[in-house]
Every structure is written in structure tokens, then in C-alpha cells.
Scaffold this motif. Structure first.
Motif, PDB file in Angstrom:
ATOM      1  N   ARG A 120      45.570  48.534  58.085  1.00 33.69           N
ATOM      2  CA  ARG A 120      44.172  48.558  58.486  1.00 33.69           C
ATOM      3  C   ARG A 120      43.504  47.206  58.284  1.00 33.69           C
ATOM      4  NH1 ARG A 120      40.585  51.460  54.437  1.00 33.69           N
ATOM      5  NH2 ARG A 120      40.685  49.356  53.577  1.00 33.69           N
ATOM      6  N   ASP A 121      43.828  46.523  57.189  1.00 32.67           N
ATOM      7  CA  ASP A 121      43.134  45.287  56.832  1.00 32.67           C
ATOM      8  C   ASP A 121      43.877  44.023  57.247  1.00 32.67           C
ATOM      9  OD1 ASP A 121      41.179  46.827  55.669  1.00 32.67           O
ATOM     10  OD2 ASP A 121      42.104  46.782  53.690  1.00 32.67           O
ATOM     11  N   TYR A 122      45.113  44.163  57.752  1.00 32.34           N
ATOM     12  CA  TYR A 122      45.918  42.963  58.021  1.00 32.34           C
ATOM     13  C   TYR A 122      45.295  42.100  59.106  1.00 32.34           C
ATOM     14  CZ  TYR A 122      49.845  39.895  58.924  1.00 32.34           C
ATOM     15  OH  TYR A 122      50.622  38.781  59.077  1.00 32.34           O
ATOM     16  N   LEU A 123      44.879  42.712  60.202  1.00 36.17           N
ATOM     17  CA  LEU A 123      44.355  41.929  61.322  1.00 36.17           C
ATOM     18  C   LEU A 123      43.119  41.142  60.908  1.00 36.17           C
ATOM     19  CD1 LEU A 123      44.511  41.103  64.258  1.00 36.17           C
ATOM     20  CD2 LEU A 123      43.241  43.158  64.850  1.00 36.17           C
ATOM     21  N   ALA A 124      42.246  41.768  60.104  1.00 39.91           N
ATOM     22  CA  ALA A 124      41.030  41.069  59.669  1.00 39.91           C
ATOM     23  C   ALA A 124      41.378  39.806  58.894  1.00 39.91           C
ATOM     24  CB  ALA A 124      40.177  41.996  58.810  1.00 39.91           C
ATOM     25  N   SER A 125      42.465  39.866  58.121  1.00 38.02           N
ATOM     26  CA  SER A 125      42.852  38.699  57.322  1.00 38.02           C
ATOM     27  C   SER A 125      43.494  37.611  58.163  1.00 38.02           C
ATOM     28  CB  SER A 125      43.818  39.123  56.205  1.00 38.02           C
ATOM     29  OG  SER A 125      45.085  39.482  56.733  1.00 38.02           O
ATOM     30  N   GLN A 126      43.910  37.946  59.379  1.00 34.93           N
ATOM     31  CA  GLN A 126      44.624  36.991  60.227  1.00 34.93           C
ATOM     32  C   GLN A 126      43.849  36.639  61.488  1.00 34.93           C
ATOM     33  OE1 GLN A 126      47.603  35.698  59.176  1.00 34.93           O
ATOM     34  NE2 GLN A 126      47.292  36.903  57.322  1.00 34.93           N
ATOM     35  N   ILE A 127      42.578  37.033  61.567  1.00 30.86           N
ATOM     36  CA  ILE A 127      41.841  36.944  62.830  1.00 30.86           C
ATOM     37  C   ILE A 127      41.635  35.504  63.287  1.00 30.86           C
ATOM     38  CG2 ILE A 127      39.490  36.842  61.899  1.00 30.86           C
ATOM     39  CD1 ILE A 127      40.729  39.145  64.744  1.00 30.86           C
ATOM     40  N   GLU A 128      41.727  34.527  62.376  1.00 27.48           N
ATOM     41  CA  GLU A 128      41.494  33.141  62.760  1.00 27.48           C
ATOM     42  C   GLU A 128      42.465  32.683  63.844  1.00 27.48           C
ATOM     43  OE1 GLU A 128      40.554  28.929  60.536  1.00 27.48           O
ATOM     44  OE2 GLU A 128      42.096  30.207  59.672  1.00 27.48           O
ATOM     45  N   THR A 129      43.702  33.199  63.807  1.00 25.26           N
ATOM     46  CA  THR A 129      44.683  32.817  64.827  1.00 25.26           C
ATOM     47  C   THR A 129      44.191  33.177  66.222  1.00 25.26           C
ATOM     48  OG1 THR A 129      46.498  33.106  63.262  1.00 25.26           O
ATOM     49  CG2 THR A 129      47.072  33.105  65.591  1.00 25.26           C
ATOM     50  N   TYR A 130      43.586  34.340  66.359  1.00 26.26           N
ATOM     51  CA  TYR A 130      43.072  34.763  67.656  1.00 26.26           C
ATOM     52  C   TYR A 130      41.924  33.856  68.096  1.00 26.26           C
ATOM     53  CZ  TYR A 130      45.846  38.978  66.877  1.00 26.26           C
ATOM     54  OH  TYR A 130      46.876  39.842  66.657  1.00 26.26           O
ATOM     55  N   GLY A 131      41.115  33.413  67.138  1.00 24.66           N
ATOM     56  CA  GLY A 131      40.037  32.486  67.466  1.00 24.66           C
ATOM     57  C   GLY A 131      40.574  31.173  68.007  1.00 24.66           C
ATOM     58  N   TRP A 132      41.635  30.659  67.383  1.00 24.21           N
ATOM     59  CA  TRP A 132      42.237  29.416  67.871  1.00 24.21           C
ATOM     60  C   TRP A 132      42.838  29.613  69.270  1.00 24.21           C
ATOM     61  CZ3 TRP A 132      40.803  25.096  66.144  1.00 24.21           C
ATOM     62  CH2 TRP A 132      40.547  24.879  64.788  1.00 24.21           C
ATOM     63  N   LEU A 133      43.431  30.788  69.513  1.00 23.15           N
ATOM     64  CA  LEU A 133      44.004  31.046  70.838  1.00 23.15           C
ATOM     65  C   LEU A 133      42.901  31.032  71.900  1.00 23.15           C
ATOM     66  CD1 LEU A 133      46.374  31.796  72.682  1.00 23.15           C
ATOM     67  CD2 LEU A 133      45.958  34.200  72.102  1.00 23.15           C
ATOM     68  N   VAL A 134      41.780  31.660  71.593  1.00 25.12           N
ATOM     69  CA  VAL A 134      40.648  31.646  72.523  1.00 25.12           C
ATOM     70  C   VAL A 134      40.202  30.212  72.787  1.00 25.12           C
ATOM     71  CG1 VAL A 134      38.232  32.289  72.797  1.00 25.12           C
ATOM     72  CG2 VAL A 134      39.868  33.964  71.918  1.00 25.12           C
ATOM     73  N   ALA A 135      40.051  29.429  71.717  1.00 25.98           N
ATOM     74  CA  ALA A 135      39.599  28.046  71.868  1.00 25.98           C
ATOM     75  C   ALA A 135      40.585  27.230  72.705  1.00 25.98           C
ATOM     76  CB  ALA A 135      39.414  27.405  70.499  1.00 25.98           C
ATOM     77  N   ALA A 136      41.886  27.466  72.519  1.00 30.64           N
ATOM     78  CA  ALA A 136      42.897  26.732  73.286  1.00 30.64           C
ATOM     79  C   ALA A 136      42.816  27.082  74.767  1.00 30.64           C
ATOM     80  CB  ALA A 136      44.293  27.036  72.740  1.00 30.64           C
ATOM     81  N   HIS A 137      42.614  28.363  75.078  1.00 36.28           N
ATOM     82  CA  HIS A 137      42.459  28.752  76.486  1.00 36.28           C
ATOM     83  C   HIS A 137      41.219  28.104  77.093  1.00 36.28           C
ATOM     84  CE1 HIS A 137      45.742  31.445  77.322  1.00 36.28           C
ATOM     85  NE2 HIS A 137      45.442  32.280  76.337  1.00 36.28           N
ATOM     86  N   VAL A 138      40.130  28.067  76.322  1.00 42.31           N
ATOM     87  CA  VAL A 138      38.913  27.415  76.826  1.00 42.31           C
ATOM     88  C   VAL A 138      39.176  25.935  77.056  1.00 42.31           C
ATOM     89  CG1 VAL A 138      36.537  26.782  76.268  1.00 42.31           C
ATOM     90  CG2 VAL A 138      37.358  29.093  75.760  1.00 42.31           C
ATOM     91  N   GLY A 139      39.879  25.295  76.111  1.00 45.85           N
ATOM     92  CA  GLY A 139      40.207  23.885  76.253  1.00 45.85           C
ATOM     93  C   GLY A 139      41.051  23.604  77.480  1.00 45.85           C
ATOM     94  N   ALA A 140      41.879  24.584  77.862  1.00 43.94           N
ATOM     95  CA  ALA A 140      42.718  24.436  79.054  1.00 43.94           C
ATOM     96  C   ALA A 140      42.009  24.916  80.320  1.00 43.94           C
ATOM     97  CB  ALA A 140      44.025  25.208  78.861  1.00 43.94           C
TER      98      ALA A 140
END
Length: 358
Positions: A161-181
Motif C-alpha cells: 500500500r505504501d510502496y508507491l508513495a515512497s517511490q513516486i519521485e521516479t514517476y515525476g522525473w519520467l513526466v519531466a523527461a517526456h515534457v523535455g522531449a
């Protein structure tokens, strides 16, 4: 002394933490215990990171790494390489960070350490993004997310239940990379996928894996009089804003430091709380500040959003503290409350908006 130093660090009394770590280090050195001394140096390096003294942090981590290499302790070598990678990122030395992270990545892969491998692969992706290598960053970050997903799906109960919340920064970087591209559609789908997965584990509300289809269905059916303002924090310095209408999706990275400068602070939750208090206050003495801040929030988040103009309905998909911001009360250039110019509603994600509309 080591343990007292750790407690003081948690209490954010960094001077006291360093004093106790140095005392422990002196004892280790008198005893000739190189491994224990290296641990103390690494602990001191972490405190120096806390206070922003990155050169001293690098010096301590480098010394700890040398001891680990001398003893052939591959697990500690990888940890110290990650530490040095973080220092390099803080100093803006992303190529150096990449080198440290890649050496650590190989060690974790050889040792079959899935959690550590996922973390360092995410770090590699963020470093590549900072270097402007957005396509390579997407590849690394998607690899990290695949590893994280296997770990998440293999867990159960509170851990899952709590794992994704602790790792959510990776998804933020993926979003930023797509925006950068310059791939706004891929970016908004990645952002919504992370939210769907979070909701899936937290509420068992959305069927896992359905987010992209639901999000696409929602985006394809946006009425002409509706605009979507979708926000996502990406790292410490950026707020990604998506604007979605029947004409398509736009993405823009807003400078978080500039945003806070415009709002007169450096902490988003505190800024939101202050504005909410002004809105809730019946005192006329607050009228001027309330109006001024309402306009500042509008200008910072929506003021240059041309696709919103002329739309009668606004759907806000907020992130973090922005979920507590009453967008209805923001002041438009005409001096009116935003709610006077159209209906404002909210959703935690596009997938959930699609479900609740069906």
C-alpha cells in the motif's frame, strides 16, 4: 556517540550531530578500526549534505569509499557511490553523478539487489534528464519503474500500500523527461498512470493497469467548453502544468522557485495555508491582502494559460498542497473570482474523472 549523533541529526541539531560523530571517529581511529571509522565519516558526510556543505560531504564520502574499496566490500562501495552521485547532483555535476550511479548500478545488478537497482536506475534517469538527454532518461526511468512495479506487485498489505508513495519521485522525473522531449501526451499519461496505481493500492478503486485507456477516453471526449488544468511536482525545482482541451494537450514546466517568489514565500504548503486562512477570515482588514494574493495565485498558476480563456468549465487536477488551494477564489484579470467566470471542479486524476463521469 554514534547513536547520539544519529538522534541529533533527526532533531536537526546538526552541530551536535557532527560533534558526536567526530568523537566516535576519534575512538575508532585510536582502536584502529578502519571500517567503523569509515561509517562515521559517511555519517558525517550525510550531515554535511543536510546543511548544504557539499564539498565536505564529498570529502567524507570519498574517504569512506576508499576504505570500502580497500576491503573489497562491494555492498558498501555501491552505497558510497550513490552518496557521491547525490553530492555531484547537488553541485550540478551531472556527468560525474552519472558515472558514480552507473558503477553502483552494475554492482547492484551483479548482486541481484532489485530494490537498490531500481533506485539507482531512477537516479540515472534523473541525471540524464538534467543533462538534456530526455530520450535516454525516459528509457532509464521506464526501466526503473518496471523494477519498482515488480517489487510493488510482489509485496502485500501495508508494504504494498505504501510502496508507491515512497517511490513516486521516479514517476515525476519520467513526466519531466517526456515534457523535455516535447511529448505532452506521453507526459500526462505517465502522470495519470502513477496516480491510478496509487489509488489502486490505496483505495482499490481503479482496476490496476486501466489508467491509460481511461485517461485517453477522457481526453478524447473533453467538451469544447471544458478546460483541464493538471499539475504535478517534478523534483524540487519544477511544477509541470498540463492544459488539456478539445484542441489537445499542452505541457509546460513552471519554475517552482519563481512561483514561490511570486507568492512571497518558499514553502508551498505554508503559502496555501496562509491563503486559505485569508479566504476563511471574515475580517475586512484582510480584504486587500486577500485580493492581492488571489490575483498572485491566478497569475502564477493560470494567468498565461491561453487555452483556458473562453471556456466555461475548469477541471483542476492538483498535486500535493495544491489540492488544498481553493481555485474558485482566485482573482482573474477582471478582478472577479474565478468561480464567477465558470464552474470549477476537481479530480485526483483523469482516470478517476473518466470513471466518475461514466
Amino acid at each position: 556517540h554514534n547513536n547520539i549523533g544519529a538522534v541529533n541529526r533527526q532533531l536537526r541539531d546538526f552541530d551536535a550531530a557532527l560533534e558526536h560523530y567526530r568523537t566516535a571517529l576519534a575512538i575508532d581511529e585510536r582502536l584502529g578500526d578502519e571500517q567503523a571509522a569509515a561509517t562515521r565519516r559517511a555519517n558525517m558526510g550525510t550531515v554535511y549534505m543536510d546543511v548544504g556543505d557539499y564539498e565536505r560531504a564529498r570529502s567524507e564520502y570519498t574517504a569512506a569509499l576508499a576504505t570500502a574499496r580497500k576491503a573489497g566490500q562491494t555492498d558498501k562501495i555501491a552505497i558510497r557511490l550513490n552518496n557521491l552521485g547525490a553530492v555531484a547532483v547537488s553541485l550540478g555535476e551531472h556527468e560525474a553523478a552519472l558515472a558514480h550511479y552507473r558503477e553502483a548500478q552494475q554492482i547492484h545488478a551483479d548482486r541481484g539487489q532489485s530494490h537498490e537497482l531500481a533506485t539507482v536506475t531512477s537516479n540515472i534517469g534523473s541525471a540524464l534528464h538534467q543533462l538534456g538527454r530526455h530520450d535516454d532518461a525516459v528509457t532509464a526511468l521506464e526501466e526503473a519503474i518496471a523494477l519498482k512495479e515488480r517489487l510493488r506487485l510482489g509485496a502485500s498489505g501495508d508494504i504494498r500500500r505504501d510502496y508507491l508513495a515512497s517511490q513516486i519521485e521516479t514517476y515525476g522525473w519520467l513526466v519531466a523527461a517526456h515534457v523535455g522531449a516535447d511529448r505532452p501526451l506521453a507526459a500526462i499519461l505517465a502522470a495519470d498512470s502513477s496516480r491510478e496505481r496509487y489509488l489502486s493500492d490505496q483505495l482499490a478503486f481503479v482496476k490496476a493497469g486501466a489508467a491509460e485507456a481511461l485517461s485517453l477516453r477522457f481526453l478524447a471526449a473533453i467538451p469544447e467548453d471544458v478546460a483541464v488544468a493538471y499539475f504535478l511536482r517534478a523534483g524540487d525545482d519544477a511544477l509541470v502544468r498540463f492544459l488539456a482541451t478539445s484542441d489537445g494537450v499542452q505541457a509546460e514546466v513552471l519554475s517552482f522557485p519563481k512561483l514561490m517568489d511570486d507568492l512571497g514565500g518558499d514553502d508551498l504548503p505554508a503559502a496555501v495555508a496562509h491563503y486559505r486562512a485569508l479566504v476563511a477570515s471574515p475580517e475586512a482588514i484582510h480584504d486587500a491582502e486577500r485580493a492581492e494574493l488571489g490575483r498572485a495565485w491566478y497569475d502564477a498558476l493560470l494567468g498565461d494559460a491561453a487555452p483556458l480563456h473562453g471556456r466555461e468549465h475548469l477541471l483542476v487536477v492538483p498535486d500535493g498542497a495544491l489540492a488544498f488551494l481553493p481555485f474558485e477564489t482566485l482573482r482573474t484579470p477582471r478582478g472577479r473570482y474565478l468561480v464567477e467566470e465558470g464552474l470549477v471542479r476537481y479530480a485526483p486524476s483523469l482516470a478517476v474523472a473518466a470513471l466518475t463521469a461514466s
